[in-house]
Write a protein that holds these residues in place. Structure first.
Motif, PDB file in Angstrom:
ATOM      1  N   ILE A 153      -3.978 -31.339   5.258  1.00 15.09           N
ATOM      2  CA  ILE A 153      -4.414 -31.100   3.875  1.00 15.09           C
ATOM      3  C   ILE A 153      -3.906 -32.180   2.928  1.00 15.09           C
ATOM      4  CG2 ILE A 153      -4.588 -28.602   4.213  1.00 15.09           C
ATOM      5  CD1 ILE A 153      -1.864 -28.357   2.791  1.00 15.09           C
ATOM      6  N   THR A 154      -3.442 -33.292   3.483  1.00 15.78           N
ATOM      7  CA  THR A 154      -2.869 -34.318   2.615  1.00 15.78           C
ATOM      8  C   THR A 154      -3.902 -34.892   1.638  1.00 15.78           C
ATOM      9  OG1 THR A 154      -1.175 -34.875   4.241  1.00 15.78           O
ATOM     10  CG2 THR A 154      -1.657 -36.531   2.575  1.00 15.78           C
ATOM     11  N   ALA A 155      -5.112 -35.215   2.135  1.00 17.15           N
ATOM     12  CA  ALA A 155      -6.113 -35.816   1.238  1.00 17.15           C
ATOM     13  C   ALA A 155      -6.425 -34.873   0.074  1.00 17.15           C
ATOM     14  CB  ALA A 155      -7.383 -36.152   2.010  1.00 17.15           C
ATOM     15  N   ASP A 156      -6.572 -33.580   0.379  1.00 16.54           N
ATOM     16  CA  ASP A 156      -6.830 -32.596  -0.682  1.00 16.54           C
ATOM     17  C   ASP A 156      -5.698 -32.596  -1.707  1.00 16.54           C
ATOM     18  OD1 ASP A 156      -9.034 -30.587   0.820  1.00 16.54           O
ATOM     19  OD2 ASP A 156      -7.638 -31.614   2.161  1.00 16.54           O
ATOM     20  N   ALA A 157      -4.453 -32.609  -1.217  1.00 16.44           N
ATOM     21  CA  ALA A 157      -3.309 -32.526  -2.118  1.00 16.44           C
ATOM     22  C   ALA A 157      -3.164 -33.801  -2.953  1.00 16.44           C
ATOM     23  CB  ALA A 157      -2.029 -32.259  -1.320  1.00 16.44           C
ATOM     24  N   VAL A 158      -3.432 -34.953  -2.339  1.00 12.68           N
ATOM     25  CA  VAL A 158      -3.320 -36.209  -3.093  1.00 12.68           C
ATOM     26  C   VAL A 158      -4.397 -36.248  -4.180  1.00 12.68           C
ATOM     27  CG1 VAL A 158      -3.503 -38.728  -2.938  1.00 12.68           C
ATOM     28  CG2 VAL A 158      -2.253 -37.463  -1.177  1.00 12.68           C
ATOM     29  N   ALA A 159      -5.610 -35.825  -3.831  1.00  6.47           N
ATOM     30  CA  ALA A 159      -6.674 -35.773  -4.839  1.00  6.47           C
ATOM     31  C   ALA A 159      -6.260 -34.854  -5.990  1.00  6.47           C
ATOM     32  CB  ALA A 159      -7.978 -35.289  -4.210  1.00  6.47           C
ATOM     33  N   ALA A 160      -5.703 -33.691  -5.654  1.00  4.82           N
ATOM     34  CA  ALA A 160      -5.277 -32.749  -6.702  1.00  4.82           C
ATOM     35  C   ALA A 160      -4.172 -33.363  -7.560  1.00  4.82           C
ATOM     36  CB  ALA A 160      -4.805 -31.445  -6.064  1.00  4.82           C
ATOM     37  N   ALA A 161      -3.238 -34.076  -6.921  1.00  7.06           N
ATOM     38  CA  ALA A 161      -2.138 -34.688  -7.680  1.00  7.06           C
ATOM     39  C   ALA A 161      -2.679 -35.698  -8.693  1.00  7.06           C
ATOM     40  CB  ALA A 161      -1.145 -35.358  -6.736  1.00  7.06           C
ATOM     41  N   PHE A 162      -3.739 -36.419  -8.306  1.00  2.07           N
ATOM     42  CA  PHE A 162      -4.322 -37.421  -9.202  1.00  2.07           C
ATOM     43  C   PHE A 162      -5.419 -36.818 -10.081  1.00  2.07           C
ATOM     44  CE2 PHE A 162      -2.148 -40.368  -6.410  1.00  2.07           C
ATOM     45  CZ  PHE A 162      -1.871 -41.458  -7.214  1.00  2.07           C
ATOM     46  N   GLY A 163      -5.732 -35.548  -9.867  1.00  5.04           N
ATOM     47  CA  GLY A 163      -6.764 -34.906 -10.681  1.00  5.04           C
ATOM     48  C   GLY A 163      -8.156 -35.465 -10.445  1.00  5.04           C
ATOM     49  N   VAL A 164      -8.448 -35.845  -9.216  1.00  6.11           N
ATOM     50  CA  VAL A 164      -9.778 -36.365  -8.896  1.00  6.11           C
ATOM     51  C   VAL A 164     -10.378 -35.556  -7.743  1.00  6.11           C
ATOM     52  CG1 VAL A 164      -9.194 -38.708  -9.662  1.00  6.11           C
ATOM     53  CG2 VAL A 164      -8.922 -38.101  -7.240  1.00  6.11           C
ATOM     54  N   GLU A 165     -11.666 -35.759  -7.507  1.00  4.61           N
ATOM     55  CA  GLU A 165     -12.352 -35.090  -6.401  1.00  4.61           C
ATOM     56  C   GLU A 165     -12.187 -35.901  -5.114  1.00  4.61           C
ATOM     57  OE1 GLU A 165     -14.102 -32.112  -6.662  1.00  4.61           O
ATOM     58  OE2 GLU A 165     -13.096 -32.114  -8.620  1.00  4.61           O
ATOM     59  N   LEU A 166     -12.484 -35.238  -4.008  1.00  3.54           N
ATOM     60  CA  LEU A 166     -12.587 -35.939  -2.729  1.00  3.54           C
ATOM     61  C   LEU A 166     -14.045 -36.293  -2.487  1.00  3.54           C
ATOM     62  CD1 LEU A 166     -10.389 -33.750  -0.348  1.00  3.54           C
ATOM     63  CD2 LEU A 166      -9.977 -36.149  -0.922  1.00  3.54           C
ATOM     64  N   GLU A 167     -14.287 -37.438  -1.856  1.00  4.52           N
ATOM     65  CA  GLU A 167     -15.655 -37.768  -1.461  1.00  4.52           C
ATOM     66  C   GLU A 167     -15.632 -38.356  -0.058  1.00  4.52           C
ATOM     67  OE1 GLU A 167     -17.117 -40.745  -4.186  1.00  4.52           O
ATOM     68  OE2 GLU A 167     -15.460 -42.112  -3.759  1.00  4.52           O
ATOM     69  N   GLU A 168     -16.734 -38.211   0.647  1.00  7.11           N
ATOM     70  CA  GLU A 168     -16.834 -38.848   1.964  1.00  7.11           C
ATOM     71  C   GLU A 168     -17.012 -40.333   1.735  1.00  7.11           C
ATOM     72  OE1 GLU A 168     -19.946 -36.870   4.106  1.00  7.11           O
ATOM     73  OE2 GLU A 168     -18.547 -35.414   4.950  1.00  7.11           O
ATOM     74  N   HIS A 169     -16.081 -41.113   2.266  1.00  5.05           N
ATOM     75  CA  HIS A 169     -16.120 -42.558   2.026  1.00  5.05           C
ATOM     76  C   HIS A 169     -17.203 -43.190   2.904  1.00  5.05           C
ATOM     77  CE1 HIS A 169     -14.852 -46.718   1.711  1.00  5.05           C
ATOM     78  NE2 HIS A 169     -14.047 -46.368   0.723  1.00  5.05           N
ATOM     79  N   PRO A 170     -18.125 -43.948   2.297  1.00  2.00           N
ATOM     80  CA  PRO A 170     -19.254 -44.457   3.082  1.00  2.00           C
ATOM     81  C   PRO A 170     -18.827 -45.336   4.256  1.00  2.00           C
ATOM     82  CG  PRO A 170     -19.215 -45.392   0.838  1.00  2.00           C
ATOM     83  CD  PRO A 170     -18.209 -44.298   0.878  1.00  2.00           C
ATOM     84  N   GLU A 171     -17.758 -46.100   4.080  1.00  2.00           N
ATOM     85  CA  GLU A 171     -17.319 -46.986   5.161  1.00  2.00           C
ATOM     86  C   GLU A 171     -16.780 -46.168   6.350  1.00  2.00           C
ATOM     87  OE1 GLU A 171     -14.306 -50.751   5.238  1.00  2.00           O
ATOM     88  OE2 GLU A 171     -15.130 -50.207   3.279  1.00  2.00           O
TER      89      GLU A 171
END
Lengths: 255, 255
Positions: free
Chosen positions: A84-102
């Motif tokens: 759940i790290t990506a979710d938590a980092v996004a929350a810490a920065f107040g941004v959404e998660l997105e599927e990275h095209p690369e």
């Protein structure tokens, strides 16, 4: 690397994972990151180990990223429900998660029709994140703001670190020398050691005792950003130990 | 040990020492303490590694001791100038340090006329502190409030832990079982794993991948305070993996 101004550059490590806090897994990433940063002249100022709990990761990350120049996290970026790290980092920065095209392109090439929902979790990066290359296997890590998010598996983490270094502003490189005292305990060497530490306040001087079947003693590690001062301190310490009757001192060259 | 009520008891570990943050020394105390607490049913909820800096130790200790049932510190209780843990713990509790009569008596018996100022530093205990036995060598550690102050040398730390356990209020003991999946990566097992985790919300279910020359796979660790629930979850997970076509699963008994 190494800023001539000698400005102090700081970092923190955040180790994410129940397996470390349960004692199931022996962490080695902290030491590897510490050594890697040391060569770049960056001071690792603090480390925290936190469980796989969203609120804990968010709170610790926000505390650390506000206080230090850089934060490096390890763990929790795989495909399973406890990653759940990506979710938590996004929350810490107040941004959404997105599927990275690369990452999605890499994964489509790798998995084809087997690109299931679990694997797609690993393509999620906070908006604004930049990829950190993974030369070992699996998807990349990412960087957002002053935070680098790396894998927990040590071989992969070390591989990713190689793509972190070039993005860091290095401090002055710290150099270290080690004197090994044999057959004298810390109680005996403390007084000469303290005198030298006081005479060289800009240096770090640590004493690390050892006890093993072959004997006992202490490794005295002198660390400075200034080679001349380090040489003077080594000479002073050697003289001070000799004056205190401690003769079994030799310099250790670490591999 | 083990409270039938199943109340959660928490602890934090605070590792004190520049040698860990410089990467010079590989910490192993965190893992040893985690395992020791696990057997007592106490959850290690967080760990912090802090440098040999007075203000940092005081701040981290005050944050941790207010938040968790127990705090265990390691390191910084030797005789040298960089051993400042006792000073910092006293400051955190707002009390003075005093030479503990029992330690002074031990040291007089051991050192006689060689009981110098450096060694006497190790007799200093915050007012109100209670000794923690050191069965290995050297002076004892101490306990004050909910904080246990232990040595950093691993053999000594482990010896001191034996005198910590009996003073802790244990939680419910957690039991663990490990299923080892071979030849399937996390991306394949994530879906059945998540289904079982959702069906057993009171349990911890972690996936720890491995890659080595013999192959790859993942260790799935199921942890519960309830033996019946654990057995049901192991059966459910085995069935879910088989249903997903993952047959190479065997139970690992950890030593």
């Amino acid at each position: 690397m190494g800023s001539p101004g000698g400005e102090r550059v700081t970092a923190a490590v955040m180790i994410i994972g129940d397996e470390i806090l349960s004692g199931r897994t022996q962490d080695t990433n902290l030491r590897d990151i510490a050594r890697y940063l040391g060569v770049l002249g960056i001071d690792l100022a603090e480390a925290r180990t936190v469980p796989d709990v969203h609120e804990e990761i968010v709170a610790a990350l926000n505390a650390l990223r506000g206080r230090y120049d850089y934060v490096i996290t390890t763990g929790g970026i795989g495909p399973t429900h406890d990653d759940i790290t990506a979710d938590a980092v996004a929350a810490a920065f107040g941004v959404e998660l997105e599927e990275h095209p690369e990452i999605m392109a890499m994964m489509r090439a790798r998995w084809g029709d087997d690109l299931n929902a679990a694997r797609r979790r690993m393509a999620r990066v906070p908006v604004g994140g930049v990829l950190v290359k993974n030369p070992v296997q699996g998807p990349p890590g990412f960087m957002i703001g002053n935070v680098f998010v790396l894998a927990g598996v040590p071989t992969i983490m070390r591989g990713m670190l190689e793509d972190v270094g070039p993005r860091l502003r290095g401090g002055m490189v710290t150099i270290a020398r080690t004197l090994r005292v044999e057959g004298s305990g810390e109680g005996t060497i403390a007084a000469p050691l303290e005198a030298v530490a006081k005479a060289h306040p800009e240096m770090s001087l640590g004493s690390y005792p050892f006890f093993n079947p072959e004997g006992f003693g202490s490794n005295l590690v002198l660390r400075s950003r200034n080679a001349d001062e380090l040489a003077r301190a080594v000479a002073d310490l050697t003289a001070a130990l000799a004056a205190a009757g401690i003769e079994a001192v030799r310099e250790v060259v670490e591999g």
